[in-house]
Design a protein around this motif. Structure first.
Motif, PDB file in Angstrom:
ATOM      1  N   ILE A 232       7.502   8.410 -15.182  1.00 51.50           N
ATOM      2  CA  ILE A 232       8.135   7.105 -15.300  1.00 51.50           C
ATOM      3  C   ILE A 232       9.477   7.073 -14.572  1.00 51.50           C
ATOM      4  O   ILE A 232       9.902   6.039 -14.055  1.00 51.50           O
ATOM      5  N   SER A 233      10.160   8.216 -14.501  1.00 51.23           N
ATOM      6  CA  SER A 233      11.451   8.272 -13.808  1.00 51.23           C
ATOM      7  C   SER A 233      11.284   8.007 -12.317  1.00 51.23           C
ATOM      8  O   SER A 233      12.021   7.208 -11.728  1.00 51.23           O
ATOM      9  N   SER A 234      10.308   8.657 -11.699  1.00 47.76           N
ATOM     10  CA  SER A 234      10.067   8.430 -10.272  1.00 47.76           C
ATOM     11  C   SER A 234       9.540   7.023 -10.021  1.00 47.76           C
ATOM     12  O   SER A 234       9.848   6.411  -8.994  1.00 47.76           O
ATOM     13  N   MET A 235       8.772   6.478 -10.965  1.00 48.53           N
ATOM     14  CA  MET A 235       8.261   5.121 -10.814  1.00 48.53           C
ATOM     15  C   MET A 235       9.403   4.113 -10.814  1.00 48.53           C
ATOM     16  O   MET A 235       9.430   3.188  -9.990  1.00 48.53           O
ATOM     17  N   ILE A 236      10.365   4.293 -11.721  1.00 45.47           N
ATOM     18  CA  ILE A 236      11.516   3.384 -11.764  1.00 45.47           C
ATOM     19  C   ILE A 236      12.284   3.443 -10.451  1.00 45.47           C
ATOM     20  O   ILE A 236      12.700   2.411  -9.908  1.00 45.47           O
TER      21      ILE A 236
ATOM     22  N   ASN B  12       0.830  -1.205   0.000  1.00 42.26           N
ATOM     23  CA  ASN B  12       0.000   0.000   0.000  1.00 42.26           C
ATOM     24  C   ASN B  12       0.864   1.256   0.000  1.00 42.26           C
ATOM     25  O   ASN B  12       0.572   2.234  -0.691  1.00 42.26           O
ATOM     26  N   GLU B  13       1.930   1.240   0.801  1.00 39.59           N
ATOM     27  CA  GLU B  13       2.843   2.383   0.833  1.00 39.59           C
ATOM     28  C   GLU B  13       3.498   2.585  -0.534  1.00 39.59           C
ATOM     29  O   GLU B  13       3.662   3.725  -0.991  1.00 39.59           O
ATOM     30  N   LEU B  14       3.861   1.475  -1.177  1.00 41.67           N
ATOM     31  CA  LEU B  14       4.427   1.565  -2.519  1.00 41.67           C
ATOM     32  C   LEU B  14       3.422   2.165  -3.488  1.00 41.67           C
ATOM     33  O   LEU B  14       3.760   3.036  -4.300  1.00 41.67           O
ATOM     34  N   ASN B  15       2.175   1.726  -3.394  1.00 43.90           N
ATOM     35  CA  ASN B  15       1.122   2.225  -4.273  1.00 43.90           C
ATOM     36  C   ASN B  15       0.938   3.730  -4.102  1.00 43.90           C
ATOM     37  O   ASN B  15       0.820   4.477  -5.083  1.00 43.90           O
TER      38      ASN B  15
ATOM     39  N   GLY C 195       3.536   7.198 -14.959  1.00 47.50           N
ATOM     40  CA  GLY C 195       4.015   6.198 -14.021  1.00 47.50           C
ATOM     41  C   GLY C 195       2.909   5.305 -13.502  1.00 47.50           C
ATOM     42  O   GLY C 195       3.155   4.175 -13.086  1.00 47.50           O
ATOM     43  N   SER C 196       1.655   5.794 -13.501  1.00 49.94           N
ATOM     44  CA  SER C 196       0.524   5.019 -12.999  1.00 49.94           C
ATOM     45  C   SER C 196      -0.750   5.541 -13.645  1.00 49.94           C
ATOM     46  O   SER C 196      -0.713   6.438 -14.494  1.00 49.94           O
TER      47      SER C 196
ATOM     48  N   GLY D 168       0.345  10.793  -7.664  1.00 50.13           N
ATOM     49  CA  GLY D 168       0.660  12.208  -7.558  1.00 50.13           C
ATOM     50  C   GLY D 168       0.809  12.840  -8.933  1.00 50.13           C
ATOM     51  O   GLY D 168       1.147  12.182  -9.913  1.00 50.13           O
ATOM     52  N   LYS D 169       0.567  14.146  -9.005  1.00 52.19           N
ATOM     53  CA  LYS D 169       0.617  14.849 -10.284  1.00 52.19           C
ATOM     54  C   LYS D 169       2.024  14.902 -10.859  1.00 52.19           C
ATOM     55  O   LYS D 169       2.211  14.895 -12.067  1.00 52.19           O
TER      56      LYS D 169
END
Length: 315
Positions: free
Chosen positions: A108-112, A95-98, A260-261, A103-104
């Motif tokens: 993809i960089s922050s997701m990686i 859940n914390e990962l999700n 990213g999501s 966020g706005k």
């Protein structure tokens, strides 16, 4: 999870049972005043349901004991309680990962970055469980502290984390190819292997001439004016001249356009449902597009400058 779902559904399916549990929780002066109904279509529902159920486990036992034929023997089994605690801990971490991926300003960089960090955390937690350390598993630790010398097998839970590591590796296997390009876009003046970077870009996007791209990257990294702007400007890529560096500018736009999501999709749909209401009868497609861009962006325009540049209408 099946026992938790059946118990929660039994309590919440009847208004009488639900009210009796609430009264019991009020008398017991617990941290939470109700149990959560599990729903698969809601984000984070399973983790929140498990966490709330675990916190109210003693009160749930007392309630089920007063309901003939509804008590589950699993609630007293050590192996089941350890499994429940492990599932509660790992779902809370998921859940914390999700939430970190929402966020706005998340791309993809922050997701990686977040996913790679979580994969390494999984491997660290496996090592902790293999040496019987529960520093990052608070719910399991609370169960173990009540066992009073009973035997338990923590390394067996590490197998589930190993399966989760494999699943993450399969699902996000393309990150290894995409990561060098996103690193360059995030920090374009860091030392890189130009040949390898150009080959990665051509492998991902495919339409660029490799030799011309390599020369453009070299010229870009030696541009002193852009280096000074990168250190002070938060919206650096909006200042890069697409006529001078067309390929690099195009690559940056493609990277930043990768979501990213599904968060931005959900925000856009919610914003559109509010913008397109019955009180707005003259809304063109172009105006709707502008309104959605403003609603989904974290950029704050300079309203004073915009107003100062407007021509006054004299009647």
């Amino acid at each position: 999870m099946n026992v938790v779902t059946r118990v929660a559904n039994y309590i919440r399916s009847s208004s009488t049972h639900h009210q009796l549990l609430i009264n019991l929780l009020n008398v017991s002066d617990t941290e939470h005043g109700d149990i959560i109904f599990h729903a698969d279509m809601r984000w984070l529902s399973r983790g929140k349901t498990l966490e709330r159920f675990f916190c109210l486990l003693d009160e749930v036992r007392d309630f089920l004991n007063s309901s003939p034929g509804q008590y589950y023997q699993e609630l007293d089994e050590i192996s089941w309680l350890l499994g429940l605690a492990f599932l509660t801990d790992i779902t809370s971490k998921l859940n914390e990962l999700n939430l970190e991926l929402q966020g706005k300003d998340r791309n993809i960089s922050s997701m990686i970055s977040v996913v790679n960090a979580f994969q390494k955390k999984l491997k660290l937690w496996i090592a902790h469980l293999n040496r019987n350390s529960l520093s990052h598993f608070p719910h399991m630790k609370s169960v173990v502290e009540t066992l009073n010398g009973c035997e338990y097998d923590l390394p067996s839970f590490a197998q589930h984390l190993e399966a989760l590591v494999t699943e993450f590796g399969n699902r996000f296997s393309q990150f290894s190819t995409l990561e060098p390009v996103t690193m360059f876009i995030s920090n374009p003046f860091a030392t890189v292997d130009v040949s390898e970077l150009g080959w990665k870009v051509c492998e991902i996007f495919g339409k660029y001439n490799l030799e011309e791209l390599e020369m453009e990257i070299l010229n870009f990294q030696e541009d002193i004016s852009l280096k000074s702007l990168f250190a002070t400007c938060s919206n650096f890529w909006t200042l890069v001249d697409r006529n001078i560096y067309p390929m690099i500018h195009s690559i940056a736009l493609k990277i930043y356009s990768c979501s990213g999501s599904t968060y931005l999709c959900e925000v856009a749909f919610s914003s559109m449902s509010i913008i397109q209401n019955k009180y707005r009868s003259c809304l063109t497609d172009s105006h709707l597009d502008d309104a959605l861009r403003a609603a989904c962006s974290s950029y704050t325009p300079d309203f004073r400058e915009l107003a100062a540049n407007m021509q006054c209408q004299i009647l």
